[in-house]
Design a protein around this motif. Sequence first.
Motif, PDB file in Angstrom:
ATOM      1  N   GLY A   1     -17.525   3.789   4.023  1.00  0.00           N
ATOM      2  CA  GLY A   1     -16.481   3.583   3.022  1.00  0.00           C
ATOM      3  C   GLY A   1     -15.258   4.459   3.257  1.00  0.00           C
ATOM      4  N   ALA A   2     -15.369   5.419   4.179  1.00  0.00           N
ATOM      5  CA  ALA A   2     -14.249   6.342   4.411  1.00  0.00           C
ATOM      6  C   ALA A   2     -13.060   5.649   5.093  1.00  0.00           C
ATOM      7  CB  ALA A   2     -14.712   7.530   5.253  1.00  0.00           C
TER       8      ALA A   2
ATOM      9  N   ASP B   1     -17.345   5.445  -3.640  1.00  0.00           N
ATOM     10  CA  ASP B   1     -18.219   5.941  -2.572  1.00  0.00           C
ATOM     11  C   ASP B   1     -18.036   7.436  -2.397  1.00  0.00           C
ATOM     12  OD1 ASP B   1     -18.918   3.259  -1.829  1.00  0.00           O
ATOM     13  OD2 ASP B   1     -16.931   3.113  -0.947  1.00  0.00           O
TER      14      ASP B   1
ATOM     15  N   VAL C   1      -3.251   8.703  13.497  1.00  0.00           N
ATOM     16  CA  VAL C   1      -4.556   8.026  13.597  1.00  0.00           C
ATOM     17  C   VAL C   1      -5.344   8.583  14.796  1.00  0.00           C
ATOM     18  CG1 VAL C   1      -5.712   5.813  13.969  1.00  0.00           C
ATOM     19  CG2 VAL C   1      -3.740   5.934  12.456  1.00  0.00           C
TER      20      VAL C   1
ATOM     21  N   HIS D   1       0.804  -1.229   0.000  1.00  0.00           N
ATOM     22  CA  HIS D   1       0.000   0.000   0.000  1.00  0.00           C
ATOM     23  C   HIS D   1       0.833   1.274   0.000  1.00  0.00           C
ATOM     24  CE1 HIS D   1      -3.492  -2.439   0.333  1.00  0.00           C
ATOM     25  NE2 HIS D   1      -3.068  -3.001   1.440  1.00  0.00           N
TER      26      HIS D   1
ATOM     27  N   LEU E   1       0.384   8.865   7.307  1.00  0.00           N
ATOM     28  CA  LEU E   1       0.287   7.396   7.318  1.00  0.00           C
ATOM     29  C   LEU E   1       1.372   6.769   6.457  1.00  0.00           C
ATOM     30  CD1 LEU E   1      -3.563   6.688   7.040  1.00  0.00           C
ATOM     31  CD2 LEU E   1      -2.148   6.746   9.085  1.00  0.00           C
ATOM     32  N   HIS E   2       1.775   7.492   5.418  1.00  0.00           N
ATOM     33  CA  HIS E   2       2.788   6.948   4.504  1.00  0.00           C
ATOM     34  C   HIS E   2       4.177   7.517   4.778  1.00  0.00           C
ATOM     35  CE1 HIS E   2      -0.868   5.746   2.487  1.00  0.00           C
ATOM     36  NE2 HIS E   2      -0.151   4.868   1.857  1.00  0.00           N
TER      37      HIS E   2
ATOM     38  N   TYR F   1      -3.113  13.777   6.455  1.00  0.00           N
ATOM     39  CA  TYR F   1      -3.318  12.502   7.156  1.00  0.00           C
ATOM     40  C   TYR F   1      -2.710  11.346   6.356  1.00  0.00           C
ATOM     41  CZ  TYR F   1      -5.907   8.516   9.120  1.00  0.00           C
ATOM     42  OH  TYR F   1      -6.249   7.309   9.688  1.00  0.00           O
TER      43      TYR F   1
ATOM     44  N   SER G   1     -11.419   3.287   4.075  1.00  0.00           N
ATOM     45  CA  SER G   1     -10.399   2.834   3.120  1.00  0.00           C
ATOM     46  C   SER G   1      -9.188   3.762   3.112  1.00  0.00           C
ATOM     47  CB  SER G   1     -10.992   2.720   1.712  1.00  0.00           C
ATOM     48  OG  SER G   1     -11.459   3.969   1.272  1.00  0.00           O
ATOM     49  N   PHE G   2      -9.388   5.040   3.450  1.00  0.00           N
ATOM     50  CA  PHE G   2      -8.244   5.964   3.478  1.00  0.00           C
ATOM     51  C   PHE G   2      -7.208   5.523   4.512  1.00  0.00           C
ATOM     52  CE2 PHE G   2     -11.685   8.609   1.824  1.00  0.00           C
ATOM     53  CZ  PHE G   2     -11.086   9.076   0.670  1.00  0.00           C
ATOM     54  N   THR G   3      -7.702   4.943   5.594  1.00  0.00           N
ATOM     55  CA  THR G   3      -6.786   4.487   6.646  1.00  0.00           C
ATOM     56  C   THR G   3      -6.271   3.078   6.335  1.00  0.00           C
ATOM     57  OG1 THR G   3      -8.017   5.803   8.245  1.00  0.00           O
ATOM     58  CG2 THR G   3      -6.575   4.098   9.132  1.00  0.00           C
ATOM     59  N   TRP G   4      -7.177   2.227   5.899  1.00  0.00           N
ATOM     60  CA  TRP G   4      -6.802   0.816   5.693  1.00  0.00           C
ATOM     61  C   TRP G   4      -5.770   0.668   4.582  1.00  0.00           C
ATOM     62  CZ3 TRP G   4      -6.434  -3.481   2.688  1.00  0.00           C
ATOM     63  CH2 TRP G   4      -6.423  -4.710   3.353  1.00  0.00           C
ATOM     64  N   LEU G   5      -5.915   1.495   3.529  1.00  0.00           N
ATOM     65  CA  LEU G   5      -4.983   1.389   2.397  1.00  0.00           C
ATOM     66  C   LEU G   5      -3.685   2.124   2.699  1.00  0.00           C
ATOM     67  CD1 LEU G   5      -7.459   1.872  -0.559  1.00  0.00           C
ATOM     68  CD2 LEU G   5      -6.192  -0.202  -0.028  1.00  0.00           C
ATOM     69  N   SER G   6      -3.047   1.701   3.732  1.00  0.00           N
ATOM     70  CA  SER G   6      -1.765   2.307   4.112  1.00  0.00           C
ATOM     71  C   SER G   6      -0.883   1.199   4.673  1.00  0.00           C
ATOM     72  CB  SER G   6      -1.996   3.384   5.175  1.00  0.00           C
ATOM     73  OG  SER G   6      -2.378   2.781   6.394  1.00  0.00           O
TER      74      SER G   6
ATOM     75  N   GLU H   1     -17.365   4.454   9.963  1.00  0.00           N
ATOM     76  CA  GLU H   1     -16.453   4.697   8.833  1.00  0.00           C
ATOM     77  C   GLU H   1     -16.388   3.496   7.904  1.00  0.00           C
ATOM     78  OE1 GLU H   1     -12.541   6.016   9.062  1.00  0.00           O
ATOM     79  OE2 GLU H   1     -13.178   8.090   9.103  1.00  0.00           O
TER      80      GLU H   1
END
Lengths: 327, 261
Positions: free
Chosen positions: B100-101, A108, B26, A99, A127-128, A123, B103-108, B96
């Motif tokens: 669907g929001a 969505d 986070v 990722h 995270l990255h 943010y 995904s911004f956190t999960w895709l990291s 969240e």
Amino acid sequence: MTTPTPPASLPPPPPPPPALDPAFVAAPTIAVDEVSVWFGQKVALSELSCSFGAGVTGLLGPNGAGKTTLMRAITGLLPVNQGHVHVAGADPRADRSVHRRLALVPEDEAVPRGLTPRQLCHYVADLHRVTDRGIVDWALQTVEMVPAADRRMDGFSKGMRQRAKVAAALVKNPLVLVLDEPLNGADPVQRLHLISLFKRLGDEGRTVVVSSHVLHEVESMAERVIVIVRGRLAAAGGHHAIRDAMDDVPRQVLVRASELRRLAAALVGLDAVGALSVTDDGLVVSTLRARDLAVALPRTARDLGIRLTEVRPLDDSLESLFRELVR
Amino acid sequence: MTAAAGVGPPPTPGASRRARPPLVAVVGYTLRTALPGRRWVGVLLPCAAAVLFGLLVRGLEGDPADEFARVAALALFPLVLPVTCLVVGDAVLGAEVRSGAFSFTWLSPVPTWQIALGRWAGGTILASGSMAVACALAAAVAGAGESAGAAATGGAFGAAAYVAVFVAIGCIARRAAVWSLAFVFLVERLLGAALSGIAQLSPSWEARAAFVDFADAPADLVREGIPHGTAALVRLVVITAVALAVAAVRLRHLTLAGSSD
């Protein structure tokens, strides 16, 4: 002592490599191998195999075809029930390091509540572990979001939300960018701008996968198209190539000429012509052998001394292709 | 994974910044996004109810501290605490995931344990802070100021455990709010009232047990068969840790389906 004799002739050249299935690319970044996904009784993807490489690839299909499911399987948001998905050689479900350079712009409308585009980008940058201070500004500027960068996204239109999400994706400087209906809600100027952006990203060597229902826009940005119908791969390749490959699908050509009825009478006898009708607009010729017709039509007109003023395919667009595949 | 040559945004020399650690990011994100606008009402209403329960004590005869202990044991810990935490706990993750929001956190590349911990920490700051203040205020309003510390401690620890449990439920079930309600009213209230084994795993019962012990509440409020006082707090910490571990594991296998397919 024996002198080695030269071979009588050069060895035959190696056989040319077999033509690559258009569903696959030579240097794939994303490999989808026999993937099936189902939700209860509903099969969303069925033994789908294809691959994606550098450049823009359009993902087409009607609603419920499985485009979003495929994109979510590629990004690891969804597990696959059968088969494998690999992004840069790794399983996006198992290896979270994938990722780092894989970004999704989801369809969505949801965006984090109460956040501004700038805060969302920061943010994602945190995270990255992105340390370049300028990248957030660059991303916002790239999607022309600077004037609204400090407004809360709750009140944004769908198009603005999509652009904010594209900006957040760009912050990662992704090698693989998966965009699910990214042009939804964008105004015409923004559409053109985003299309140009995606093409540029593809030209830079990134793998860009774009799904859209606005098919003429996909035509304008994607060199390669993957068509999914009912969870299965229906076609792949350039949209003209796909169309040519569909020999069993009748194609229609509009012909305008100086003497339509005389031309129609002559064309009736040709093998390449399936059916024809004279309309107010011109002569509509249906054919299963477009290439043969392309040769025979001007020859016939020349022999009769008829001047062709226009020859135009009526259905050589992705919309028509799409309709044919779904039918 | 390596990028192709020349790919990427233009470098900005000398403009490097120190990225916040992902865990801190986070937590900050959770504090910003968990309770926008009207969701705060969902937290403030039960907190106001807690103060009203404190006011009710004034109308009761008897020692205010004992009467407050009864009201706290019957209303604050079994009702106000879970409802407040349900609002917060669902907001920090379940809502969240549904929208669907997430995904911004999960895709990291951030490890899932950090995501779970960060979400929990953000939610706990909100829920424990609210509950500690509400419980202490209720005690003060009731005229049982000496119980304020015990009530606040029980409320804060109970809230931390509840948020962890609700975060875990958010990772397990799509309809997290419904399952969380079922956990509170069916598992804790119904089964927990009858079975000590269930009550031992219940943030509500353990928070109440900690409060009862610290506040020197009447003996009839002491429930046998579950830890009390500090042991109850330790139990709440254990519940929190287990719930967070479950959340971290489940987050790795989370399914985030789209709305259209």
